[in-house]
Design an enzyme around this catalytic site. Structure first.
Site, PDB file in Angstrom:
ATOM      1  N   GLU A  11      -5.344  -2.815  12.652  1.00 12.00           N
ATOM      2  CA  GLU A  11      -5.116  -3.672  11.513  1.00 12.00           C
ATOM      3  C   GLU A  11      -5.916  -4.816  11.510  1.00 12.00           C
ATOM      4  O   GLU A  11      -6.249  -5.251  10.432  1.00 12.00           O
ATOM      5  CB  GLU A  11      -3.485  -4.135  11.558  1.00 12.00           C
ATOM      6  CG  GLU A  11      -2.415  -2.985  11.762  1.00 12.00           C
ATOM      7  CD  GLU A  11      -2.779  -1.941  10.917  1.00 12.00           C
ATOM      8  OE1 GLU A  11      -3.072  -2.060   9.551  1.00 12.00           O
ATOM      9  OE2 GLU A  11      -2.355  -0.779  10.980  1.00 12.00           O
ATOM     10  N   GLU A  45      -9.851   3.996   5.959  1.00  6.90           N
ATOM     11  CA  GLU A  45      -9.070   4.429   7.127  1.00  6.90           C
ATOM     12  C   GLU A  45     -10.204   5.217   8.301  1.00  6.90           C
ATOM     13  O   GLU A  45      -9.774   4.988   9.705  1.00  6.90           O
ATOM     14  CB  GLU A  45      -7.811   5.276   6.766  1.00  6.90           C
ATOM     15  CG  GLU A  45      -6.985   4.951   6.090  1.00  6.90           C
ATOM     16  CD  GLU A  45      -6.295   3.283   6.809  1.00  6.90           C
ATOM     17  OE1 GLU A  45      -6.527   3.025   7.943  1.00  6.90           O
ATOM     18  OE2 GLU A  45      -5.841   2.538   5.988  1.00  6.90           O
ATOM     19  N   ASN A  69      -2.260  -6.194   5.558  1.00 14.16           N
ATOM     20  CA  ASN A  69      -2.312  -7.193   4.451  1.00 14.16           C
ATOM     21  C   ASN A  69      -3.210  -8.590   4.681  1.00 14.16           C
ATOM     22  O   ASN A  69      -3.073  -9.028   6.024  1.00 14.16           O
ATOM     23  CB  ASN A  69      -0.803  -7.898   4.260  1.00 14.16           C
ATOM     24  CG  ASN A  69       0.245  -6.503   3.958  1.00 14.16           C
ATOM     25  OD1 ASN A  69      -0.113  -5.924   3.399  1.00 14.16           O
ATOM     26  ND2 ASN A  69       1.152  -6.621   4.989  1.00 14.16           N
ATOM     27  N   GLU A 118       0.893  -1.240  -0.005  1.00  8.65           N
ATOM     28  CA  GLU A 118      -0.189   0.095   0.029  1.00  8.65           C
ATOM     29  C   GLU A 118       0.925   1.044  -0.031  1.00  8.65           C
ATOM     30  O   GLU A 118       1.866   1.236   0.590  1.00  8.65           O
ATOM     31  CB  GLU A 118      -0.858   0.096   1.303  1.00  8.65           C
ATOM     32  CG  GLU A 118      -1.899   1.207   1.096  1.00  8.65           C
ATOM     33  CD  GLU A 118      -2.949   1.221   2.428  1.00  8.65           C
ATOM     34  OE1 GLU A 118      -2.951   0.536   3.198  1.00  8.65           O
ATOM     35  OE2 GLU A 118      -3.688   2.055   2.272  1.00  8.65           O
ATOM     36  N   ALA A 173       1.872  -0.080  10.805  1.00  8.56           N
ATOM     37  CA  ALA A 173       1.676  -1.332  10.549  1.00  8.56           C
ATOM     38  C   ALA A 173       0.655  -1.218   9.131  1.00  8.56           C
ATOM     39  O   ALA A 173       0.120  -0.409   8.790  1.00  8.56           O
ATOM     40  CB  ALA A 173       0.938  -2.086  11.666  1.00  8.56           C
TER      41      ALA A 173
HETATM   42  N1  TRP Z   1      -3.159   0.768   5.915  1.00 10.50           N
HETATM   43  C1  TRP Z   1      -2.024   1.095   6.840  1.00 10.50           C
HETATM   44  C2  TRP Z   1      -2.894   1.129   7.988  1.00 10.50           C
HETATM   45  O1  TRP Z   1      -3.231   0.692   8.538  1.00 10.50           O
HETATM   46  C3  TRP Z   1      -1.162   2.509   6.400  1.00 10.50           C
HETATM   47  C4  TRP Z   1       0.139   1.971   5.706  1.00 10.50           C
HETATM   48  C5  TRP Z   1       1.140   1.248   6.293  1.00 10.50           C
HETATM   49  C6  TRP Z   1       0.947   2.708   4.810  1.00 10.50           C
HETATM   50  N2  TRP Z   1       2.205   1.124   5.546  1.00 10.50           N
HETATM   51  C7  TRP Z   1       2.104   2.144   4.786  1.00 10.50           C
HETATM   52  C8  TRP Z   1       0.420   3.553   3.897  1.00 10.50           C
HETATM   53  C9  TRP Z   1       2.885   2.308   3.685  1.00 10.50           C
HETATM   54  C10 TRP Z   1       1.347   4.094   2.897  1.00 10.50           C
HETATM   55  C11 TRP Z   1       2.520   3.456   2.901  1.00 10.50           C
HETATM   56  O2  TRP Z   1      -3.362   2.478   8.369  1.00 10.50           O
HETATM   57 ZN    ZN Z   2      -5.310   1.734   8.516  1.00 13.77          ZN
END
Ligand code: TRP
Ligand code: ZN
Length: 876
Positions: free
Chosen positions: A301, A323, A268, A124, A265
């Site tokens: 997460e 989010e 995935n 991500e 974190a």
């Molecule tokens: N989706 C992740 C969260 O729980 C955010 C995230 C983790 C992220 N690593 C990243 C976003 C690297 C951008 C780049 O919020």
């Molecule tokens: Zn998140």
């Protein structure tokens, strides 16, 4: 590099081709990993036949390509900086590619990279395109089958999403594991981890009886630091079943801790990857705050498995869909399992300091942005925290029951789909029968709304007239703002009784605590049948993410602090009272006149300190003065030195006058029970440590002795770190230096503790903080390629207000130097680090010029899109 181009929400189209199934094989090698991909592609039903196939791909070396088994000649496809294009493809086909990538050269930590001896991924938002050619967008959802091949001796553990279905030995000391993930997912949820890892295992039985294996994978030396994360995970799983009816959907759930990670974190599917700082805890190495943070992030997460994975985002403009909702869910969870009022106070203080500042600066954007250059720059407080505040308002507007029905509807209607924020809000509107059209403006309009409130009590008519006026300041690209639908929760506290009065509005009885709805620019609310004059308690619980101004007198605030039935507003009244006193002192400092302490603040503190409260956690918050950053946020122009001096003056005045009271509180909360991160203990520790801060602020013999004793007792990291901070931030280097030295030697082997050691010293107010940063950048435990280290040293220094804003500009220069280095190494981190410089407009002219000069110096470099976007906005 060419000038990066913006992407617009209004240009959204479904993909021309989608992937239904993805087969991957990784041959792991530090400098030359081979990735074979077989994509099952088909034309999107809404798109015409004959369109070209475009796949994203960056920093990939293509080794072979075949379509339906036929090797493609060089004239049958085209490679660009951005990816791969095939002009003509059938309606449904197989595409085989093989690429080579170099994980060890990947310092951006996006895609497949090395962290210590392990391999791991971060996909991500757009990291998967650095792994293989693919339609790297969240609305392409496929099942994945992944085979990981690696050296058996150095990489005994090979992990990916889903369930392991096959494993075996291979020639040359290699082995493999094949993983299958039955749930279709976008590629940003793909994960792979390989390394010499150890696991801690537990089990969880879901509400329908599924037996789930839970694993936390860590390097050997961290095996003793996983208990709290595991306990938190189980609590979160149960909570999501009980609160949202959401159950886990695989037989295996894994968490892996890695040292090099850009954020906290990543959710995935089935294989959450965590920054080690967001998962590892031990009483000796982590503070109460860290324990609570780990609990919150583990939950966050995990909650994404539904709010994010099962139902995901159509495009990255919808990022707050997953989010905002998930932050709201993790906040509610933490409130339920800890002290709810304190959780709210902490979240709101942070929000009003940091999100308000973002919303008032040059990078302000709506919760749903309509354009961006680099999506990596949009993992912001606005998307996350303001998004969560919007969801919280929705919950309060429709009520929990309708909200839960709306949530059920959302998850069932959109399961397995990639959807939009409208889809979510529509479910809430349907479930509640409410019209949420005007409410949608919260998503598209940037900036913090301000409400100017005025009230008047008419004794003869027994009426209270409350006038609310709203306006949202202009933000970049949005000059005209419309009136929002703002829910204002309030009570009218009777000045005689000290109790919430019964509220009657337009003849309707609303109880004693009600929500009124501001929808126009200006509205008048007349409350009738009020036998006594009230002081209004407005926006209780921070019922909307707004600034609410009311001309409270200090007497009003002292009254609310003593009488408000809403704990949050009681705390807020104390903050407002302190801010008024601080305003005077800031002015006094600037004008060079003697500072005089406001007795009303002293009296309020005395009452708090001597009251018999059973809520120590809230009391600790009440006794904490607004931070320098929050005070700065309230000032028209920030004077860092005056703010620091004024706050220090208040602190010391309180400590001198109320020394015995603070001492009594300190002693009453000292204990040596064995450490547990549970609410009662945390509350007592924070109250004790707040008291110690005051005692140490005057640096008298007893305060020093108590602080040293607490440091030397080594009872737990919360107490040790607090004492070390007080010693280090005192004026006495003879206290600071030996303590820092002892601590640094004791914990030299533990990177997460060394991060704390870095932060504590570079945030000291003494004039040598900047020299310390420079010196520590050469420390063996520091590394520019590790984001935690950069945050601990450089990030923490940039929060050190008096020293970062030094008048010789050296603080700004140091930050810009690091940004320039990181621009190439790690653009995501580089772009984030610039934030304090983007706030130049808030400072005096001299500092403005110095800050802008550093931004210009950065702009003159060959910039990554991430840094380019931030710098351009900051200088626009
Ligand atoms: N989706 C992740 C969260 O729980 C955010 C995230 C983790 C992220 N690593 C990243 C976003 C690297 C951008 C780049 O919020
Ligand atoms: Zn998140």
């Amino acid at each position: 590099m060419s000038t990066p181009q913006a992407i617009h929400l209004s240009d959204y189209r479904p993909p021309a081709y989608r992937v239904t199934h993805t087969e991957l094989t990784f041959e792991l090698d530090p400098s030359a990993t081979r990735v074979k991909a077989r994509l099952h592609l088909e034309r999107h039903p809404e798109r015409e036949a004959g369109e070209a196939l475009e796949l994203d791909g960056e920093q990939l070396t293509l080794k072979s390509i075949a379509l339906d088994g036929q090797v493609l000649g060089e004239d049958e496809y085209r490679l660009t900086e951005q990816g791969l294009r095939i002009e003509s493809v059938p309606a449904s086909f197989l595409l085989d590619t093989e690429v080579e990538i170099s994980p060890e050269e990947n310092t951006a930590l996006e895609g497949l990279y090395r962290s210590g001896g392990m391999f791991c991924t971060q996909c991500e938002a757009e990291g998967f395109r650095r792994i293989t050619f693919y339609p790297d967008r969240p609305d392409v959802m496929a099942t994945f089958s992944t085979t990981v091949v690696g050296d058996a001796a150095s990489l005994p553990v090979l992990l990916s999403n889903g369930n392991p279905v096959e494993r075996g030995e291979l020639p040359n000391g290699r082995h493999f594991v094949t993983w299958e993930d039955p749930h279709p997912k976008p590629c940003y949820l793909f994960a792979l981890v390989a390394g010499d890892l150890n696991k801690v295992e537990d089990r969880f039985t879901t509400m329908s009886g599924r037996d789930v294996t839970l694993q936390i994978w860590v390097e050997e030396e961290n095996l003793g630091k996983t208990d709290h994360a595991m306990a938190s995970l189980k609590r979160a799983m149960r909570w999501d079943e009980e609160t949202y009816g959401r159950e886990y959907d695989l037989d295996l759930f894994m968490i892996v801790a890695v040292n090099d990670f850009n954020m906290g974190a990543m959710e995935n599917k089935g294989l959450n990857i965590f920054n080690s700082a967001a998962v590892l805890t031990h009483p000796d190495t982590a503070t109460d705050a860290a324990f609570q943070r780990v609990e919150g992030i583990v939950a966050h997460e995990y909650f994404h498995n539904w709010s994010g994975n099962r139902v995901t985002c159509r495009d990255w403009f919808q990022l707050s869909l997953k989010e905002g909702f998930t932050v709201f869910r993790d906040q509610s969870f933490s409130a339920d399992v800890n002290s709810a009022p304190v959780k709210r106070i902490e979240d709101v203080s942070f929000f009003r300091t940091a999100q308000f500042a973002e919303d008032a600066g040059p990078t302000a954007h709506p919760v749903r942005p309509d354009h961006y250059i680099e999506i990596g720059n949009f993992y912001t407080l606005t998307i996350y925290e303001k998004g969560a505040e919007i969801v919280r308002m929705l919950r309060n507007l429709v009520g929990w029951e309708a909200f839960r029905r709306g949530s059920d509807l959302y998850f069932s209607r959109f399961d397995g789909q990639a959807v939009t924020i409208e889809d979510f809000v529509t479910c809430m509107a349907e479930a509640s029968g409410q019209n949420l059209d005007q409410f949608m403006l919260w998503y598209s309009q940037a900036g913090t709304p301000e409400i100017d409130a005025h009230g008047e009590y008419d004794y003869a008519r027994a009426e209270y007239r409350l006038i609310l006026r709203q306006r949202t300041p202009a933000t970049p690209g949005q000059s005209d703002k419309q009136a929002l639908h703002i829910p204002v929760r309030l009570g009218l506290v009777g000045t005689k009784s000290g109790r919430d009065l019964a509220l009657t509005l337009d003849g309707e009885s609303l109880g004693r605590d009600a929500v009124i709805h501001l929808r126009e620019d200006e509205q008048e609310f007349v409350f009738t049948d009020l036998a006594e004059a009230p002081v209004p308690s407005l926006a209780r619980g921070f019922s909307a993410p707004v600034k609410l101004n009311f001309p409270y007198s200090r007497e009003d605030l002292a009254f609310l602090l003593a009488n408000d039935s809403d704990g949050f507003n009681r705390w807020d009244a104390g903050q407002r009272l302190a801010l008024l006193a601080l305003d005077d002192l800031i002015a006094a400092h600037r004008n060079g006149v003697e500072k005089v302490m406001d007795n009303r603040v002293v009296d309020a503190f005395r009452t708090l300190l001597t009251s018999d409260t059973d809520d120590k956690a809230v009391l600790a918050e009440m006794l904490t003065l607004p931070s320098e950053a929050y005070i700065a946020e309230q000032q028209p122009l920030v004077d860092v030195d005056a703010i620091h001096a004024a706050r220090q003056f208040v602190k010391q005045s309180l400590a001198v006058t109320l020394r015995d009271e603070f001492l009594a509180v300190y002693q009453a909360n000292l204990d040596d029970v064995s450490y547990a991160p549970e609410p009662d203990q945390i509350a007592a520790r924070s109250l004790k440590n707040v008291a110690l801060s005051y005692l140490m602020s005057i640096e008298d013999e007893e305060g020093v002795a108590l602080t040293q004793r607490q440091f030397e007792a080594e009872h737990n990291m919360t107490d040790v770190r607090h004492a070390l901070t007080l010693l280090t931030h005192s004026s006495r280097d003879d206290l600071a230096d030996p303590a820092l030295k002892a601590f640094g030697q004791k914990w030299a082997h533990d990177p997460l503790v060394m991060d704390q050691w870095f932060s504590i010293q570079v945030s000291r107010p003494q004039a040598d903080a900047l020299e310390r940063v420079k010196f520590l950048m050469d420390h063996p435990a520091f590394s520019l390629t590790n984001p935690n280290k950069v945050r601990a040293l450089i990030g923490a220094f940039a929060q050190n207000r008096v020293n970062f804003h030094r008048l010789d500009g050296e603080g700004y220069k140091l930050l810009a130097d690091v940004v320039i280095k990181l621009n190439r190494l790690n653009p995501e981190i580089a772009a984030r680090l610039i934030t304090p410089l983007t706030r130049w407009a808030r400072y005096d002219e001299t500092r403005q010029e110095l800050m802008k000069a550093e931004l210009e110096r950065i702009r003159a470099e060959d910039l990554s899109p991430n840094v380019y976007e931030v710098v351009e906005k900051a200088l626009a």
